[in-house]
Write an enzyme that holds these catalytic residues in place. Structure first.
Site, PDB file in Angstrom:
ATOM      1  CB  ALA A  37     -72.493 -48.996 -34.688  1.00  0.00           C
ATOM      2  CB  ALA A  90     -70.901 -41.441 -33.205  1.00  0.00           C
ATOM      3  CB  VAL A  91     -68.518 -46.669 -32.066  1.00  0.00           C
ATOM      4  CG1 VAL A  91     -68.207 -47.623 -30.919  1.00  0.00           C
ATOM      5  CG2 VAL A  91     -69.492 -47.302 -33.051  1.00  0.00           C
ATOM      6  CB  ILE A  92     -68.333 -42.205 -28.076  1.00  0.00           C
ATOM      7  CG1 ILE A  92     -68.764 -41.333 -29.277  1.00  0.00           C
ATOM      8  CG2 ILE A  92     -67.465 -41.412 -27.109  1.00  0.00           C
ATOM      9  CD1 ILE A  92     -69.659 -40.175 -28.925  1.00  0.00           C
ATOM     10  CG  HIS A  95     -70.108 -52.637 -25.826  1.00  0.00           C
ATOM     11  ND1 HIS A  95     -70.707 -53.805 -26.242  1.00  0.00           N
ATOM     12  CD2 HIS A  95     -70.874 -51.628 -26.311  1.00  0.00           C
ATOM     13  CE1 HIS A  95     -71.784 -53.518 -26.945  1.00  0.00           C
ATOM     14  NE2 HIS A  95     -71.907 -52.204 -27.008  1.00  0.00           N
TER      15      HIS A  95
END
EC number: 2.5.1.78
Length: 165
Positions: free
Chosen positions: A62, A86-88, A94
Site C-alpha cells: 500500500a 488491503a491493510v489488515i 505498522h
C-alpha cells in the site's frame, strides 16, 4: 434535481463511456486485492468503461501505491485513478503508519495533479472483515472514479468557458 432556487447545481453521472481509468493494486494481501480488482473491473464494465481503456499497475504494498499513481497522473492520459489494496491490522503500530500514510499519499497526488483518485484500500482488523468488504468496496471505487471523472471534466469545461469569455 434542484434543491435551491437561483443556485447553479452541477451534477455528475455514472456514464463511463470514453473514460480512461488507471488502477494501481497492491500485491500484499493478494487474495483481497484481487477480489477488489474483480469487483472494480466488473463495475467499470457495467458503467461503460471499455476494457482497452483500463490500465492496471501492481506494486508490492500500500505504501508504494501513491508513487505509481503519481506516475500515471503525470502521463495526463487518465480521467481518474483507482487505488486497490488491503491493510489488515497486525500486532504492531505498522498498521496505523501504512493505513494513514497511504491515504495521505493518495490525497496528495490527486490534489497536486488535479485528478480524481478513488480510494479502494481496505483497512480492517482481520482477513474475514476484508473478505466481507472487498466486493462492495471494489464496485464502489469504480462508481466513485467514474462519477468524479465526469464531475472533473464538467468543472474543467466550465473553467475554460469562463476564462475564454
Amino acid at each position: 434535481m434542484s434543491y435551491y432556487d437561483n443556485i447553479l447545481e452541477i451534477d455528475s453521472d455514472l456514464n463511463g463511456n470514453g473514460l480512461c481509468i488507471g488502477i494501481v493494486m497492491s500485491r500484499f494481501n493478494i487474495d483481497t486485492s484481487e477480489g477488489l480488482l474483480g469487483a472494480c473491473t466488473t463495475e467499470l464494465a457495467k458503467l461503460g468503461v471499455q476494457e482497452a481503456d483500463i490500465v492496471l499497475v501492481t506494486v508490492p504494498g500500500a505504501l508504494e501505491i501513491p508513487l505509481a499513481l503519481q506516475k500515471l497522473a503525470i502521463s495526463d492520459r487518465y480521467d481518474a485513478l483507482i487505488a486497490l489494496g488491503a491493510v489488515i491490522h497486525g500486532e504492531t503500530y505498522h498498521f496505523d503508519v501504512v493505513a494513514n500514510e497511504s491515504a495521505r499519499g493518495l490525497i496528495a497526488v490527486g490534489l497536486e495533479y488535479d485528478i480524481p483518485i478513488a480510494n479502494g484500500i481496505l483497512t480492517t482488523d482481520n482477513e474475514d472483515q476484508a473478505t466481507a468488504r472487498m466486493t462492495e468496496k471494489g464496485a464502489e471505487t469504480a462508481r466513485v472514479a467514474v462519477e468524479m471523472a465526469n464531475l472533473a471534466l464538467t468543472l474543467g469545461e466550465m473553467d475554460q468557458s469562463t476564462t475564454s469569455s
